[in-house]
Design a protein around this motif. Structure first.
Motif, mmCIF file in Angstrom:
data_model
loop_
_atom_site.group_PDB
_atom_site.id
_atom_site.type_symbol
_atom_site.label_atom_id
_atom_site.label_comp_id
_atom_site.label_asym_id
_atom_site.label_seq_id
_atom_site.Cartn_x
_atom_site.Cartn_y
_atom_site.Cartn_z
ATOM 1 N N GLU A 1 0.824 -1.213 0.000
ATOM 2 C CA GLU A 1 0.000 0.000 0.000
ATOM 3 C C GLU A 1 0.854 1.257 0.000
ATOM 4 O OE1 GLU A 1 -3.496 2.140 2.710
ATOM 5 O OE2 GLU A 1 -2.848 0.080 3.132
ATOM 6 N N ALA A 2 1.919 1.270 0.803
ATOM 7 C CA ALA A 2 2.750 2.471 0.931
ATOM 8 C C ALA A 2 3.465 2.809 -0.365
ATOM 9 C CB ALA A 2 3.763 2.295 2.062
ATOM 10 N N TYR A 3 3.930 1.776 -1.089
ATOM 11 C CA TYR A 3 4.724 2.019 -2.294
ATOM 12 C C TYR A 3 3.928 1.850 -3.587
ATOM 13 C CZ TYR A 3 9.044 2.238 0.430
ATOM 14 O OH TYR A 3 10.044 2.618 1.297
ATOM 15 N N GLY A 4 2.689 1.337 -3.496
ATOM 16 C CA GLY A 4 1.889 1.169 -4.697
ATOM 17 C C GLY A 4 2.454 0.151 -5.661
ATOM 18 N N VAL A 5 2.980 -0.969 -5.123
ATOM 19 C CA VAL A 5 3.569 -2.010 -5.952
ATOM 20 C C VAL A 5 2.894 -3.339 -5.653
ATOM 21 C CG1 VAL A 5 5.811 -0.873 -6.166
ATOM 22 C CG2 VAL A 5 5.401 -2.418 -4.244
ATOM 23 N N SER A 6 3.248 -4.367 -6.410
ATOM 24 C CA SER A 6 2.654 -5.685 -6.215
ATOM 25 C C SER A 6 3.300 -6.411 -5.036
ATOM 26 C CB SER A 6 2.826 -6.536 -7.473
ATOM 27 O OG SER A 6 4.164 -6.941 -7.619
ATOM 28 N N ARG A 7 2.640 -7.432 -4.562
ATOM 29 C CA ARG A 7 3.208 -8.239 -3.487
ATOM 30 C C ARG A 7 4.470 -8.951 -3.972
ATOM 31 N NH1 ARG A 7 -0.471 -11.924 0.427
ATOM 32 N NH2 ARG A 7 -1.208 -9.825 0.925
ATOM 33 N N TYR A 8 4.500 -9.328 -5.238
ATOM 34 C CA TYR A 8 5.707 -9.958 -5.779
ATOM 35 C C TYR A 8 6.912 -9.033 -5.628
ATOM 36 C CZ TYR A 8 9.211 -11.497 -9.085
ATOM 37 O OH TYR A 8 10.400 -11.872 -9.651
ATOM 38 N N THR A 9 6.739 -7.738 -5.973
ATOM 39 C CA THR A 9 7.831 -6.771 -5.854
ATOM 40 C C THR A 9 8.297 -6.666 -4.404
ATOM 41 O OG1 THR A 9 7.087 -5.495 -7.765
ATOM 42 C CG2 THR A 9 8.445 -4.334 -6.160
ATOM 43 N N VAL A 10 7.344 -6.593 -3.478
ATOM 44 C CA VAL A 10 7.689 -6.505 -2.060
ATOM 45 C C VAL A 10 8.438 -7.748 -1.613
ATOM 46 C CG1 VAL A 10 6.712 -6.494 0.270
ATOM 47 C CG2 VAL A 10 5.836 -4.915 -1.455
ATOM 48 N N ARG A 11 7.963 -8.928 -1.997
ATOM 49 C CA ARG A 11 8.605 -10.169 -1.560
ATOM 50 C C ARG A 11 10.028 -10.284 -2.090
ATOM 51 N NH1 ARG A 11 3.510 -14.423 -2.221
ATOM 52 N NH2 ARG A 11 2.474 -13.842 -0.260
ATOM 53 N N GLU A 12 10.242 -9.834 -3.324
ATOM 54 C CA GLU A 12 11.595 -9.908 -3.874
ATOM 55 C C GLU A 12 12.526 -8.952 -3.129
ATOM 56 O OE1 GLU A 12 14.757 -11.175 -6.269
ATOM 57 O OE2 GLU A 12 12.797 -12.052 -5.806
ATOM 58 N N ALA A 13 12.060 -7.739 -2.834
ATOM 59 C CA ALA A 13 12.884 -6.791 -2.079
ATOM 60 C C ALA A 13 13.195 -7.331 -0.688
ATOM 61 C CB ALA A 13 12.166 -5.448 -1.980
#
Length: 279
Positions: free
Chosen positions: A63-75
């Motif tokens: 929600e904070a960065y406006g990205v997908s869960r995949y992007t968050v999990r990779e980071a």
């Protein structure tokens, strides 16, 4: 957001997020992947102590960065590999404390860890990525001279300023799957583990002061009155020498530190204050 073919949400169009609760917006026009930008911003925030009272969950970051869960999990995966955070099923993620934050794999990677921790943007310019033979690498690794190697040559940048000229040789019998990897932003050891199933276990580095060659002086934009450090590394897996790496670092952008006590000492590295943005 609509689900993508992997079951994750598509990235939103545009760049509506400028700053939300300490989060810096991600640049969707940048060639750097969103996960790498997110990793950098989270590293910056970790370094400032923003998460000392608790690390946000995946959905909060989505929600904070406006990205997908995949992007968050990779980071987050990359942050775990850098030993900045830990995660567990049902517990989320939390910041590592004390000695757990010591970066792995010697002074060279202490340097790049410290650059990340200061929120300085890193990327690489790939000079060469190919199969080669090398008498020098073969000798360092105790292999026949006609051994074929995966060879990766990069110029490492910090805030777009040249910092290090990095050359790596790994037997092609192990590392051939790395020939098509984009190493502008990907980490060599991450990809070696993911694609080749190999995690380097240790090794030895020798750090020497050197006058840069004409080629290194040009690649690193080194002024005439600046010397460099040369770092020679041999990395091992189960006592087998597997990687030879030769890195030349600008001497005005790098320092070696030793922490000592009666029990012994440890060596680490750090970028010099202000160095990445100086001419």
């Amino acid at each position: 957001m609509a689900p993508d073919i992997d079951g994750f949400e598509d990235e939103p169009d545009g760049d509506e997020l400028d700053d939300l609760d300490g989060a810096h917006g991600l640049d969707r026009s940048s060639p750097m992947p969103l996960w790498a930008q997110l990793q950098q911003d989270l590293t910056r925030r970790l370094g400032s102590g923003e998460f000392d009272n608790g690390f946000p969950g995946e959905l909060e970051l989505v929600e904070a960065y406006g990205v997908s869960r995949y992007t968050v999990r990779e980071a987050l995966r990359r942050l775990r590999e850098s030993r900045l955070i830990d995660s567990a099923k049902g517990r989320g993620s939390w910041v590592r404390r004390g000695g757990d934050n010591n970066p792995p794999l010697g002074s060279l990677y202490s340097l790049f860890y410290e650059v990340d921790a200061k929120g300085i943007q890193q990327r690489s310019v790939v000079v060469s990525q190919e199969r080669v033979t090398s008498a020098l690498a073969a000798r360092e690794l105790g292999l026949p001279e006609d051994t074929e190697f995966f060879y990766l040559e990069r110029v490492r940048l910090a805030d777009e300023q040249p910092m290090a000229h990095d050359q790596t040789w790994i037997p092609a019998s192990v590392a051939a799957p790395l020939l098509d990897v984009d190493f502008a932003v990907s980490g060599l050891y991450d990809e070696l583990a993911a694609r080749c199933g190999v995690s380097l276990a240790g090794g030895r580095e020798r750090i020497s002061a050197v006058l840069p060659s004409d080629a290194d002086r040009k690649l690193l934009e080194v002024p005439d009155d600046i010397a460099c450090f040369e770092i020679r590394r041999v990395s091992t897996v189960e006592a087998r020498r597997l990687e030879f790496r030769l890195t030349v670092v600008r001497g005005d952008r790098y320092s070696v530190l030793a922490d000592w006590s009666p029990q012994g000492y440890t060596v680490s590295a750090e970028p010099l204050p202000g160095a990445p943005t100086e001419g």
